[in-house]
Design an enzyme around this catalytic site. Structure first.
Site, PDB file in Angstrom:
ATOM      1  N   TYR A 146       0.911  -1.031   0.534  1.00 33.98           N
ATOM      2  CA  TYR A 146      -0.354  -0.270  -0.444  1.00 33.98           C
ATOM      3  C   TYR A 146       0.899   0.967  -0.074  1.00 33.98           C
ATOM      4  CZ  TYR A 146      -3.485   3.336   1.927  1.00 33.98           C
ATOM      5  OH  TYR A 146      -3.743   4.735   1.672  1.00 33.98           O
ATOM      6  N   GLU A 151      -4.188   7.231  -4.373  1.00 38.01           N
ATOM      7  CA  GLU A 151      -3.194   6.388  -3.364  1.00 38.01           C
ATOM      8  C   GLU A 151      -3.465   5.067  -4.404  1.00 38.01           C
ATOM      9  OE1 GLU A 151      -7.934   4.092  -1.731  1.00 38.01           O
ATOM     10  OE2 GLU A 151      -6.329   3.926   0.447  1.00 38.01           O
TER      11      GLU A 151
END
Ligand code: ADP
Ligand code: MG
Length: 398
Positions: free
Chosen positions: A118, A206
């Site tokens: 991530y 993101e």
């Protein structure tokens, strides 16, 4: 403003962020043509909606409804996946039960995934800095990781005067367990992402998941980009990517009249001038046991046209059972506002209770105009009185 995954990937690619080849498609035929341009033999067909959780999502209205992101092992499977997606409604954890209609899909090269990580960039209001967040728990929602394993999230704040440096990237790369050439690849990736974030006035970028491939490459498998609305005027090329089908029609209409409107899920429509007063109004409605249907700041110059537009937007929300107008006549005079409210209430043939609290210049004249209008406007003297009256009126009407 948000954009689709494929659009975010195209923008990021221009900055040197590694992505896989892929093409957008509006129909199953276009999806097939898109796949034929890719190396194959594995493709991934991805529903394009402004919400995450697509992989684990479901199509409520398609016979083979499982998955908004599907692996296809042939061009025929690409067609079948696109047929199951385009024109159907995808329900994910983030869309709510109503789901979102899929109008386009992204056909991307299949990836040999070794690890899912991530990585995101956002503005941390506490430190007033762009902050890089990274975690080894890729693919999971970061909110979930933050709750269950906060120790697995690494944050690096970038000093705007000093910029991003290789040591920032190395610190993140080592924390993510990257090795050898992956460290340099990650460094290039995160530096390019940071440059895009600054250049395009982003609010969030993101990448979830960021993957390490079997061959040791570092690529963005998903991409979410959100932009600072106040800076959009500087980026007409980004503004062009707006997809109105993904936006609340009430919010779009409000934007046309420069009204600051945010739809909420309560039953009391609010029309207020000034963001602070609007927040206070929402709070006090809650305090008296009601729930606001929206945030609406009509701004300092609340003309009759804007008041009418605001009324129409509030009333177009089927959840609205009562309206509270709370206006402080500082720049505006209360009599002008009262005339606007009366005219708007007539024009939209008001069907729910309306409570109006006016304060400021010419307030007596304003109240007189409303009283003489013959309309069933409930006048209030202060904020608490107004909230109490509107909550009561809604209860009585129901
Ligand atoms: P969402 O976050 O909306 O579920 P993602 O783009 O993250 O959508 O995709 C969900 C999952 O699908 C990823 O975590 C990854 O495992 C898989 N996936 C996505 N794109 C590809 C691809 N090009 N090749 C292989 N697997 C993929
Ligand atoms: Mg994702």
């Amino acid at each position: 403003m948000n954009i689709h995954e494929y659009q975010a990937k195209e923008l990021l690619k221009q900055y040197g962020v590694a992505v896989l080849p892929g093409h957008v498609a509006w129909t199953p035929e276009e999806a097939v043509a898109a796949a034929q341009k890719l190396p194959g033999p594995v493709y991934v067909v991805k529903s394009q909606i402004h919400a995450g959780g697509r992989g684990a999502g479901r199509f409520a209205d398609a016979p083979n409804g499982k998955g908004g992101v599907r692996i296809a092992k042939s061009v025929d499977e690409v067609r079948a996946a696109a047929e199951a997606m385009v024109g159907h409604t995808l329900v994910t954890k983030q869309t709510g039960p109503a789901g979102r209609r899929v109008n386009r899909v992204y056909v991307e090269a299949g990836c040999d995934i070794a690890r899912e990580l991530y990585l995101s960039l956002l503005i941390d209001r506490a430190t007033s800095r762009v902050t890089i967040m990274a975690s080894t728990e890729g693919g999971m929602e970061i909110e979930e990781v933050a709750e269950r394993h906060p120790e697995k999230i690494l944050r690096v704040a970038i000093d705007p005067a000093a910029d991003i440096w290789p040591f920032h990237a190395r610190k993140l790369a080592y924390a993510l367990g990257l090795k050898g050439k992956q460290v340099a690849a990650f460094g290039k990736f995160v530096t390019a992402m940071y440059k895009a974030f600054l250049d395009l006035d982003c609010a969030i970028v993101e990448i979830n998941p960021l993957v390490v491939t079997g061959a040791g490459d570092v690529v963005a498998l998903d991409a979410k980009m959100s932009f600072d609305d106040s800076a959009l005027y500087r980026h007409p090329e980004v503004e062009k990517l707006r997809d109105e089908a993904e936006e609340d029609p009430k919010e779009l209409e409000a934007a046309k009249y420069s009204l600051n409107y945010v739809a909420l899920d309560g039953s009391i429509g609010c029309m207020v001038n000034g963001a602070g007063l609007a927040m206070a109004t929402m709070d006090i409605i809650k305090l008296y046991g009601g729930s606001p249907a929206n945030f609406l700041d009509v701004g300092g110059g609340a003309t009759k046209e804007r008041v009418t537009a605001a009324f129409k937007i509030i009333l177009s929300d089927p959840n609205v059972e009562g309206i509270l107008v709370n206006i402080f006549g500082g720049i505006m005079r209360c009599d002008v506002i009262a005339e606007g409210v009366v005219a708007a209430a007539r024009e939209v043939s008001l069907s729910v209770p309306l409570v109006v609290r006016l304060e400021g210049t010419n307030v007596e004249l304003g109240k007189e105009i409303m009283a003489k209008s013959g309309l069933p406007i409930i006048s209030a003297d202060n904020l608490a009185d107004a909230a109490e009256k509107v909550v009561k009126a809604v209860k009585e009407a129901a």
